[in-house]
Design an enzyme around this catalytic site. Structure first.
Site, PDB file in Angstrom:
ATOM      1  N   LYS A  78     -42.822 -13.019  -0.746  1.00  0.00           N
ATOM      2  CA  LYS A  78     -41.509 -12.637  -1.280  1.00  0.00           C
ATOM      3  C   LYS A  78     -41.441 -13.158  -2.696  1.00  0.00           C
ATOM      4  O   LYS A  78     -42.130 -14.133  -3.040  1.00  0.00           O
ATOM      5  CB  LYS A  78     -40.414 -13.315  -0.431  1.00  0.00           C
ATOM      6  CG  LYS A  78     -39.092 -12.622  -0.453  1.00  0.00           C
ATOM      7  CD  LYS A  78     -38.977 -11.567   0.619  1.00  0.00           C
ATOM      8  CE  LYS A  78     -37.627 -10.898   0.619  1.00  0.00           C
ATOM      9  NZ  LYS A  78     -37.440  -9.954   1.706  1.00  0.00           N
ATOM     10  N   GLY A 178     -21.250  -6.717   7.302  1.00  0.00           N
ATOM     11  CA  GLY A 178     -21.969  -6.267   6.107  1.00  0.00           C
ATOM     12  C   GLY A 178     -22.308  -4.796   6.261  1.00  0.00           C
ATOM     13  O   GLY A 178     -23.201  -4.435   7.031  1.00  0.00           O
ATOM     14  N   VAL A 179     -21.541  -3.946   5.551  1.00  0.00           N
ATOM     15  CA  VAL A 179     -21.806  -2.505   5.667  1.00  0.00           C
ATOM     16  C   VAL A 179     -22.348  -1.981   4.335  1.00  0.00           C
ATOM     17  O   VAL A 179     -21.802  -1.063   3.738  1.00  0.00           O
ATOM     18  CB  VAL A 179     -20.570  -1.715   6.165  1.00  0.00           C
ATOM     19  CG1 VAL A 179     -20.450  -1.825   7.667  1.00  0.00           C
ATOM     20  CG2 VAL A 179     -19.275  -2.192   5.504  1.00  0.00           C
ATOM     21  N   GLY A 180     -23.415  -2.629   3.902  1.00  0.00           N
ATOM     22  CA  GLY A 180     -24.143  -2.179   2.717  1.00  0.00           C
ATOM     23  C   GLY A 180     -25.148  -1.127   3.160  1.00  0.00           C
ATOM     24  O   GLY A 180     -24.868  -0.308   4.045  1.00  0.00           O
ATOM     25  N   VAL A 182     -28.079  -1.212   4.913  1.00  0.00           N
ATOM     26  CA  VAL A 182     -28.505  -1.232   6.322  1.00  0.00           C
ATOM     27  C   VAL A 182     -27.306  -1.028   7.249  1.00  0.00           C
ATOM     28  O   VAL A 182     -27.328  -0.200   8.169  1.00  0.00           O
ATOM     29  CB  VAL A 182     -29.213  -2.568   6.663  1.00  0.00           C
ATOM     30  CG1 VAL A 182     -29.532  -2.646   8.146  1.00  0.00           C
ATOM     31  CG2 VAL A 182     -30.481  -2.733   5.841  1.00  0.00           C
TER      32      VAL A 182
HETATM   33  P1  NAD Z   1     -26.747  -4.694   0.726  1.00  0.00           P
HETATM   34  O1  NAD Z   1     -26.563  -5.613  -0.439  1.00  0.00           O
HETATM   35  O2  NAD Z   1     -26.801  -3.228   0.493  1.00  0.00           O
HETATM   36  O3  NAD Z   1     -25.546  -4.946   1.794  1.00  0.00           O
HETATM   37  C1  NAD Z   1     -25.087  -6.202   2.153  1.00  0.00           C
HETATM   38  C2  NAD Z   1     -23.582  -6.077   2.409  1.00  0.00           C
HETATM   39  O4  NAD Z   1     -23.129  -7.330   2.921  1.00  0.00           O
HETATM   40  C3  NAD Z   1     -22.771  -5.796   1.142  1.00  0.00           C
HETATM   41  O5  NAD Z   1     -21.886  -4.712   1.362  1.00  0.00           O
HETATM   42  C4  NAD Z   1     -22.007  -7.099   0.899  1.00  0.00           C
HETATM   43  O6  NAD Z   1     -20.742  -6.916   0.297  1.00  0.00           O
HETATM   44  C5  NAD Z   1     -21.877  -7.640   2.315  1.00  0.00           C
HETATM   45  N1  NAD Z   1     -21.651  -9.083   2.387  1.00  0.00           N
HETATM   46  C6  NAD Z   1     -22.182 -10.058   1.619  1.00  0.00           C
HETATM   47  N2  NAD Z   1     -21.722 -11.257   2.016  1.00  0.00           N
HETATM   48  C7  NAD Z   1     -20.888 -11.031   3.067  1.00  0.00           C
HETATM   49  C8  NAD Z   1     -20.107 -11.856   3.921  1.00  0.00           C
HETATM   50  N3  NAD Z   1     -20.094 -13.184   3.753  1.00  0.00           N
HETATM   51  N4  NAD Z   1     -19.394 -11.281   4.900  1.00  0.00           N
HETATM   52  C9  NAD Z   1     -19.397  -9.939   5.071  1.00  0.00           C
HETATM   53  N5  NAD Z   1     -20.108  -9.105   4.292  1.00  0.00           N
HETATM   54  C10 NAD Z   1     -20.840  -9.634   3.313  1.00  0.00           C
HETATM   55  O7  NAD Z   1     -28.033  -5.221   1.475  1.00  0.00           O
HETATM   56  P2  NAD Z   1     -28.893  -4.463   2.594  1.00  0.00           P
HETATM   57  O8  NAD Z   1     -30.087  -3.832   1.961  1.00  0.00           O
HETATM   58  O9  NAD Z   1     -27.995  -3.654   3.469  1.00  0.00           O
HETATM   59  O10 NAD Z   1     -29.466  -5.726   3.404  1.00  0.00           O
HETATM   60  C11 NAD Z   1     -28.637  -6.462   4.277  1.00  0.00           C
HETATM   61  C12 NAD Z   1     -29.443  -7.586   4.908  1.00  0.00           C
HETATM   62  O11 NAD Z   1     -30.549  -7.039   5.616  1.00  0.00           O
HETATM   63  C13 NAD Z   1     -30.050  -8.593   3.909  1.00  0.00           C
HETATM   64  O12 NAD Z   1     -30.096  -9.848   4.522  1.00  0.00           O
HETATM   65  C14 NAD Z   1     -31.467  -8.083   3.700  1.00  0.00           C
HETATM   66  O13 NAD Z   1     -32.346  -9.105   3.292  1.00  0.00           O
HETATM   67  C15 NAD Z   1     -31.770  -7.588   5.112  1.00  0.00           C
HETATM   68  N6  NAD Z   1     -32.820  -6.572   5.191  1.00  0.00           N
HETATM   69  C16 NAD Z   1     -32.654  -5.388   4.538  1.00  0.00           C
HETATM   70  C17 NAD Z   1     -33.646  -4.428   4.636  1.00  0.00           C
HETATM   71  C18 NAD Z   1     -33.487  -3.072   3.987  1.00  0.00           C
HETATM   72  O14 NAD Z   1     -34.251  -2.161   4.336  1.00  0.00           O
HETATM   73  N7  NAD Z   1     -32.525  -2.874   3.086  1.00  0.00           N
HETATM   74  C19 NAD Z   1     -34.805  -4.679   5.387  1.00  0.00           C
HETATM   75  C20 NAD Z   1     -34.922  -5.902   6.070  1.00  0.00           C
HETATM   76  C21 NAD Z   1     -33.907  -6.836   5.955  1.00  0.00           C
END
Ligand code: NAD
Length: 358
Positions: A78, A178-180, A182
């Site tokens: 990483k 967390g509705v980003g 993923v």
């Molecule tokens: P992202 O930044 O698109 O979404 C994260 C969401 O979480 C955002 O909407 C943010 O506002 C919200 N958030 C942050 N802090 C918060 C809190 N305290 N309470 C509630 N919501 C909160 O990220 P993503 O790509 O969706 O990834 C999410 C997680 O999954 C991360 O930990 C990432 O490392 C992990 N992950 C992602 C992938 C991928 O394919 N994107 C793969 C493996 C792991």
């Protein structure tokens, strides 16, 4: 610092600074027994350098487990770039980072992570062959988040099957934190299956987006502990399962996409077990994005085959849950031991990829 590196078992940690772009980056290469270290690059405005080092060490170790458990031939790595993404992310900085990654000779392959996306990786890839998770117009596989969410869905289904003896999600109370990228895909899958969906996020925009498109109940982040849930699905940040949250948590299952959910793995997995909460280890269920990026990197990418591979998370989880019950050990401890066993058997057989790369 060297003590921490030694304790976590890293092969190497590389620091790089480029004066002209003010790039400050650290690459953690945890283990390359199974193959080159693969993992995303995160841009974060850390409070201090120690925090950045801790993050890269923890995250790269997690990637070793994720790759080992999913059966692919790559190791764990990483990288982090230190700074405020809004101020520092420029084409020059990303390309400078790419040139540095190229200098590592392929022992680390970089990909998107928090605050970096497929378009950023397109810029990184101008300077290095060792970048994956690229947009389709660069010959890549596009956003991996859909695959990650699909794996999480498989993990949730397997956990429901183990706990309730039926893998139907219909009517199950599931909170997605967390509705980003993923979380949004996960909500979409869960709504097709008829779940009763609760969502929380600190971003108003993320909540608005998901509420517009799906039938969800919105909960404030601090109020999630008032809910009695079937499944709690952390899809935001790591270390969310800790002394204070586990005490308050009311659910039967934890299965989510966030990396490194257990603050102290060997302690907090046991706390969950004592509360009779089934924990689907993050590195077992959130492997979809890694599988997608890995398949892109090795060539002949095929979306359908990748989905089929991610689907195997369901069987892997079912086996893990059953065995951990039989052995009466935590799911996380068992999953970690399965990974270590795979790595050590390859090493003992002299089949190790590891090489001195720097
Ligand atoms: P992202 O930044 O698109 O979404 C994260 C969401 O979480 C955002 O909407 C943010 O506002 C919200 N958030 C942050 N802090 C918060 C809190 N305290 N309470 C509630 N919501 C909160 O990220 P993503 O790509 O969706 O990834 C999410 C997680 O999954 C991360 O930990 C990432 O490392 C992990 N992950 C992602 C992938 C991928 O394919 N994107 C793969 C493996 C792991």
């Amino acid at each position: 610092m060297f003590k921490d590196i030694d304790n976590l078992g890293h092969e190497s940690v590389v620091f790089h600074h480029d004066k002209s772009t003010n790039l400050k980056t650290i690459v953690g290469i945890h283990d390359t027994t199974l193959g080159p270290a693969l993992g995303g690059v995160r841009i974060w405005d850390y409070e201090n350098e120690e925090q950045a080092i801790n993050d890269v060490l923890r995250l790269s170790k997690g990637m070793t487990f994720k790759a080992a458990y999913s059966g692919i031939d790559c190791g764990g790595g990483k990288s982090v770039i230190i700074g405020d993404v809004k101020k520092i992310k420029t084409e020059a900085l990303l390309r400078s980072y790419g040139r540095f990654i190229e200098s590592l000779g392929g022992c680390y392959i970089t990909a998107p992570d928090v605050n970096t996306d497929i378009y950023d990786l397109a810029l990184v890839s101008k300077e290095t062959k060792h970048a994956a998770g690229l947009p389709a117009f660069c010959g890549g596989s596009d956003d991996p988040s859909e695959f990650t969410a699909y794996g999480v869905l498989m993990g949730i289904k397997a956990a429901i099957k183990h706990v309730f003896d039926s893998d139907s999600i219909c009517g199950r109370k599931i909170l997605v934190e967390g509705v980003g990228k993923v979380g949004k895909y996960l909500v979409s899958y869960l709504s097709k299956e008829g779940a009763e969906i609760y969502v929380t996020d600190i971003s108003k925009k993320a909540i608005e987006d998901v509420s517009k498109n799906f039938k969800v109940k919105v909960v404030k982040p601090n109020d999630i502990y008032d809910l009695d849930l079937d499944v709690y699905s952390p899809c935001a940040l790591g270390a969310i399962l800790n002394d204070s949250t586990i005490k308050k948590l009311k659910c039967k299952i934890v299965a989510g996409g966030a990396n490194n959910q257990l603050e102290i793995p060997e302690k907090h997995d046991l706390m969950l077990k004592k509360k009779n909460i089934l924990y689907a280890p993050d590195f077992v269920v959130n492997t979809g994005g890694l599988l997608n990026v890995y398949n892109e990197y090795i060539g002949n990418y095929n979306r359908k085959t990748t989905f089929a591979l991610v689907e195997r998370v369901y069987d892997r989880c079912l086996k893990l849950f059953k065995k951990s019950q039989d052995l009466n050990i935590s799911t996380n401890e068992l999953a970690e031991s399965i990974c270590l066993e795979r790595i050590s058997s390859i090493r003992k057989a002299g089949l190790s990829y590891s090489k001195v790369c720097i």
